[in-house]
Design a protein around this motif. Structure first.
Motif, short mmCIF file in Angstrom:
data_model
loop_
_atom_site.label_atom_id
_atom_site.label_comp_id
_atom_site.label_asym_id
_atom_site.label_seq_id
_atom_site.Cartn_x
_atom_site.Cartn_y
_atom_site.Cartn_z
N ILE A 196 4.26 -4.49 -7.24
CA ILE A 196 4.85 -4.19 -5.94
C ILE A 196 4.15 -3.00 -5.29
N LYS A 197 3.95 -1.93 -6.09
CA LYS A 197 3.31 -0.74 -5.53
C LYS A 197 1.86 -1.03 -5.15
N PHE A 198 1.17 -1.83 -5.93
CA PHE A 198 -0.22 -2.15 -5.63
C PHE A 198 -0.34 -2.83 -4.27
N GLU A 199 0.56 -3.79 -4.00
CA GLU A 199 0.51 -4.47 -2.71
C GLU A 199 0.91 -3.53 -1.58
N ASP A 200 1.92 -2.68 -1.82
CA ASP A 200 2.32 -1.71 -0.80
C ASP A 200 1.18 -0.75 -0.46
N THR A 201 0.39 -0.41 -1.47
CA THR A 201 -0.68 0.56 -1.28
C THR A 201 -1.92 -0.06 -0.64
N PHE A 202 -2.33 -1.23 -1.13
CA PHE A 202 -3.63 -1.78 -0.72
C PHE A 202 -3.51 -3.04 0.15
N GLY A 203 -2.36 -3.70 0.16
CA GLY A 203 -2.10 -4.81 1.07
C GLY A 203 -3.09 -5.95 0.99
N LEU A 204 -3.49 -6.36 -0.19
CA LEU A 204 -4.51 -7.39 -0.31
C LEU A 204 -3.96 -8.78 -0.03
N LYS A 205 -2.69 -9.02 -0.30
CA LYS A 205 -2.11 -10.32 0.07
C LYS A 205 -2.10 -10.49 1.58
N LYS B 185 -4.20 -9.41 3.53
CA LYS B 185 -5.58 -9.65 3.97
C LYS B 185 -6.09 -11.00 3.45
N ASN B 186 -5.15 -11.80 2.91
CA ASN B 186 -5.43 -13.20 2.52
C ASN B 186 -6.38 -13.33 1.34
N PHE B 187 -6.41 -12.34 0.46
CA PHE B 187 -7.16 -12.51 -0.78
C PHE B 187 -6.38 -13.42 -1.73
N THR B 188 -7.10 -14.20 -2.51
CA THR B 188 -6.46 -15.09 -3.48
C THR B 188 -5.95 -14.27 -4.66
N SER C 15 -15.42 1.16 -8.60
CA SER C 15 -14.06 0.67 -8.31
C SER C 15 -13.68 0.89 -6.86
N LEU C 16 -14.55 1.54 -6.08
CA LEU C 16 -14.31 1.65 -4.63
C LEU C 16 -14.26 0.29 -3.95
N VAL C 17 -14.66 -0.76 -4.69
CA VAL C 17 -14.53 -2.10 -4.14
C VAL C 17 -13.09 -2.39 -3.74
N VAL C 18 -12.11 -1.73 -4.40
CA VAL C 18 -10.71 -1.93 -4.04
C VAL C 18 -10.44 -1.39 -2.64
N LEU C 19 -10.97 -0.22 -2.31
CA LEU C 19 -10.80 0.32 -0.97
C LEU C 19 -11.57 -0.49 0.06
N ILE C 20 -12.70 -1.04 -0.35
CA ILE C 20 -13.46 -1.91 0.56
C ILE C 20 -12.64 -3.15 0.88
N MET C 21 -12.01 -3.74 -0.13
CA MET C 21 -11.15 -4.90 0.09
C MET C 21 -9.97 -4.52 0.98
N SER C 22 -9.42 -3.33 0.74
CA SER C 22 -8.24 -2.87 1.47
C SER C 22 -8.58 -2.33 2.85
N GLU C 23 -9.88 -2.04 3.08
CA GLU C 23 -10.37 -1.43 4.32
C GLU C 23 -9.71 -0.08 4.58
N LYS C 24 -9.71 0.73 3.53
CA LYS C 24 -9.20 2.10 3.64
C LYS C 24 -10.40 3.04 3.54
#
Length: 815
Positions: A343-352, A354-357, A805-814
């Motif tokens: 839950i916190k991961f989605e709240d923080t990075f919002g990847l769902k 952004k339509n990631f699988t 691991s900055l790929v996570v921020l790239i996916m999240s666009e933060k």
């Protein structure tokens, strides 16, 4: 008798005698004055010598004298209960410890008895690339309460997890679960040996450990000043134990635990079955002269596959625990923590959103969790040297709470890496990141210098080649904590202004100021507005282009012949970023920001920047120095007879003499730094040139990310010595690709003639990076240090879940 007549000479003698009598006091005074003058001179000389010796001694001690300001870290150890215990031994496959200087450590080793080689080959303990595990990664880790890790080692799949429970006054309880499950190739009844241990660093007066035989599996009873009394018990959850043994011994250090196991293992035959087993010999302290207390207690279980074991640690101060954290109780509480994490991961990075699988999201969770699971707690002293010390000297002993770049290859703290780590960590938990940053700045000496590589404790030291241990106080490292602080201010300023966090920033501020001033004085060039990385070797003939390790870009091409008159573009831009960030922090703390705003205004002046670093000929930003591209590595001719011919190491040969010039034949990451720090106006033709060059496949562009050096650059993909392969000479690095995306995102939001071009490049580059890092993770099981510009394959150390691991921020666009 006639009266004697006085002669003239006699009268003169008498007169001279009288004159002499009259002059004696004057001469005595003069002699006395002269003696006093000599004494004064000698006194002044002695005082001067004493002052010089004293001042020399003072200069010698500055390198290892702490900064004179209140510590930034005000709470640690038991005062921060949710971060007290943790997986703070990132260099091991699985290990736990507290945030205390001499914490007991707990850890896991394992091996297949049928595959144990001579010298202990096949025993897994420290993360080693040579072990050739197909995969090991934290699947979920929240940095405070729990972690779940997946490992694949040949015929087995292993899952390790831990869960903490608060209670009592001495750090609470925790339980670790180790599960072994079969893959293809496991024979029925095949066994594996698990070794779970506890150990105390150094002398046994740091605490006590005693093997406990309260059940059929030997556990541990222990006590330390910080933890009080505790017990560690083992519970067989599922599967069969074939053989059980234990070891209680005095180990020589945490860096030698595996070696201690190897030297004490015994091969015995079972009298009933005739089968042979490797066993530990029990309590060895009884066989030593005098009273010896064990500081290393290990329990070995030879088990059939599959198997599950719970290791339960319980604090003696936790007197009102509702139940033991074992079995179904453990499984239920762990499941709840995992759900909270998702839950916190989605709240923080919002990847769902952004339509990631789900597969991409699981990958992102693993990338993030490996960074958090790579946070370690270290204690010890660095080895440092200054120009005033004849030999290296020890820094003061201190703790460091920090993430590490790679659990296998770099399981220690690196200054410029940590600034990039902080971008992701601050997004998840701002208090955790401020804690890490505070620990780093408490390592600042009175000069304002922080050693760039932190090798604290015997375990960390055992993984570092001798040539890299000593840190020199003239040498800098990119001040990336200013990057972290800028990111926090831009994204989380409302969180930062809360009382506790603002207090941490207030304590940080004098150290940030001194750190910045250290850079802005020790790393400057002879021309105003220029900066130069120290630490390059101007005398070497081994390197094609002398490395600039201090820049973080290692073998990235600079001026071929280092001099004091070099101008380094990237360092100038780092100082510009630092001044802008300090001005923002000063405003936030209601301090005078004028000085730093003025420095930023000066350094961001594009006319001055162009005057110092813009090459009109090549139409790009560049370093400046004594340079030639016409160099090569060649092998010297063999020595003449009768000397026995031996192959000599290749050396650099200069084919065309260098001259003062821009290093503009090199185009790569360094050329982009004015773009990274937003120094260019949105309507600048130079911005258009950079954007155009970025997309040129003959320069930096690939389908997998931006290469570090253009294909057309003279040293593209060239070895720096015959033994050193290219590092920053073409490979794709994620940290500077992240900075590129941040800058593209910035210019894509500014009105101007190149706004759409920035948007298009941003979209395409982001897609390429995410896809390749994910594809390589699925293919190889790892995130890598860097990637090939030719085919995108992972290169360098693995797992590398520091800045990759900055790929996570790239996916999240933060950004």
């Amino acid at each position: 008798m006639s009266k004697q007549k006085k002669s003239p000479s006699h009268d003169k003698e008498k007169k001279h005698h009288k004159d002499k009598e009259r002059s004696d006091p004057q001469e005595k005074e003069e002699e006395k004055s002269s003696r006093m003058s000599v004494k004064s001179i000698l006194t002044f000389i002695c005082l001067g010598i004493a002052c010089c010796v004293g001042y020399k001694g003072y200069l010698e001690t500055r390198v290892n004298t702490p900064f004179d300001s209140p510590k930034v870290v005000t709470k640690t150890g038991l005062a921060v209960p949710d971060r007290y215990w943790g997986s703070y031994r990132p260099g091991t496959y699985f290990g736990l410890k507290t945030r205390e200087p001499y914490s007991p450590v707990m850890g896991l080793m394992w091996y297949f008895p049928t595959r144990l080689g001579p010298g202990g080959e096949g025993i897994r303990h420290w993360c080693e690339q040579g072990d050739h595990l197909e995969h090991y990664t934290w699947a979920q880790h929240d940095g405070k309460h729990f972690g779940v890790q997946d490992l694949v080692d040949g015929p087995i799949y292993m899952k390790t997890s831990f869960l903490k429970r608060q209670g009592g006054t001495n750090g609470g309880d925790w339980t670790a679960r180790v599960g072994i499950y079969p893959r293809e190739g496991v024979r029925e009844g095949e066994t594996i040996n698990l070794v779970f241990y506890s150990a105390i660093e150094g002398l046994t007066n740091k605490g006590k450990l005693t093997p406990s035989s309260h059940s059929h599996i030997t556990g541990v009873v222990g006590e330390t000043k910080e933890l009080g009394k505790f017990v560690m018990r083992y519970y067989n959850i599922s599967g069969k134990i074939v053989k059980h043994s234990y070891l209680s011994v005095e180990a020589k250090g945490l860096s030698l635990l595996k070696e201690t196991i190897i030297t004490t293992l015994r091969l015995v035959s079972d009298k009933t079955t005739g089968m042979k087993h490797f066993v530990l010999p029990g309590d060895l302290t009884h066989f030593k002269e005098g009273k010896v207390e064990p500081n290393f207690v290990a329990t070995q279980l030879e088990v059939t596959i599959p198997f599950e074991l719970d290791v339960v640690y319980e604090s003696g101060s936790f007197i009102d625990r509702p139940n033991t954290l074992v079995g179904e109780v453990y499984a239920d509480e762990l499941a709840q923590r995992m759900e909270d994490f998702h839950i916190k991961f989605e709240d923080t990075f919002g990847l769902k959103k952004k339509n990631f699988t789900d597969d991409y999201i699981d990958f992102a969770k693993s990338a993030f969790s490996n960074l958090v699971g790579g946070i370690g707690f270290f204690y010890g002293s660095s080895r440092v040297q200054s120009e005033h010390t004849q030999t290296p000297v020890p820094y003061w002993k201190a703790p460091l709470y920090t993430a590490v770049p790679s659990r296998s290859f770099f399981p220690r703290g690196f200054l410029w890496d940590e600034g990039f780590h902080g971008l992701l960590l601050a997004s998840w938990d701002l208090d955790l990141e401020l804690d890490i940053m505070s620990h780093w700045f408490d390592l600042m000496n009175i000069e304002g210098w922080i050693p760039r590589e932190q090798i604290l404790g015997m375990e960390a030291l055992a993984k570092v080649p001798e040539e890299f241990v000593t840190q020199t106080n003239t040498n800098a490292n990119p001040p990336t904590f200013f990057l972290t602080l800028r990111y926090i201010i831009q994204n989380y300023v409302e969180r930062l202004t809360e009382e506790d966090r603002l207090g941490a920033l207030d304590r940080l501020y004098p150290r940030l100021v001194t750190w910045f001033e250290w850079f802005n004085s020790t790393q400057t060039g002879p021309i105003p507005g220029t900066y130069r990385w120290r630490g390059r070797d101007a005398k070497t003939n081994r390197e094609l282009n002398p490395k600039t390790l201090t820049s973080g870009l290692d073998d990235y091409p600079r001026a071929s012949h280092p001099t004091d008159y070099e101008r380094h573009l990237d360092l100038r831009c780092w100082i510009m970023l630092g001044s802008a960030t300090l001005a923002e922090i000063a405003k936030l703390l209601n301090r005078d920001s004028y000085k730093y705003a003025d420095t930023y205004s000066y350094l961001s002046n594009t006319n001055l920047l162009d005057e110092l670093h813009w090459s009109e000929e090549m139409q790009r930003y560049a370093d400046y120095g004594l340079h030639t591209d016409d160099v090569a590595l060649k092998r010297p001719p063999p020595p003449p007879p009768p000397t026995r011919p031996t192959q000599q190491e290749m050396i650099r040969v200069v084919l065309t003499e260098p001259r003062d010039r821009y290093v503009d034949s090199t185009f790569g990451y360094n050329s982009l730094f004015p773009f990274f720090v937003h120094a260019l106006n949105s309507n600048s033709p130079k911005l258009q040139k950079i954007l155009t060059d970025l997309r040129n496949p003959e320069l930096l562009w690939t389908d997998f990310g931006l290469r570090s050096l253009a294909k057309k650059s003279p040293l593209f993909n060239k070895r720096n010595t015959e033994h050193d392969p290219p590092y920053w000479r073409g490979n794709i690095w994620i940290n500077l690709n992240y900075l590129t995306l941040e800058a593209l995102n910035y210019y894509a939001k500014l009105e101007g003639p190149y706004q759409q071009q920035s948007k298009d490049l941003y979209t395409e580059l982001r897609h390429n990076l995410i896809k390749n890092i994910y594809d390589q993770y699925i293919k190889t099981g790892y995130i890598w240090e860097n990637y090939s510009p030719k085919n995108g394959q992972g290169r360098g150390s693995h797992p590398f879940t520091g800045w990759s691991s900055l790929v996570v921020l790239i996916m999240s666009e933060k950004y």
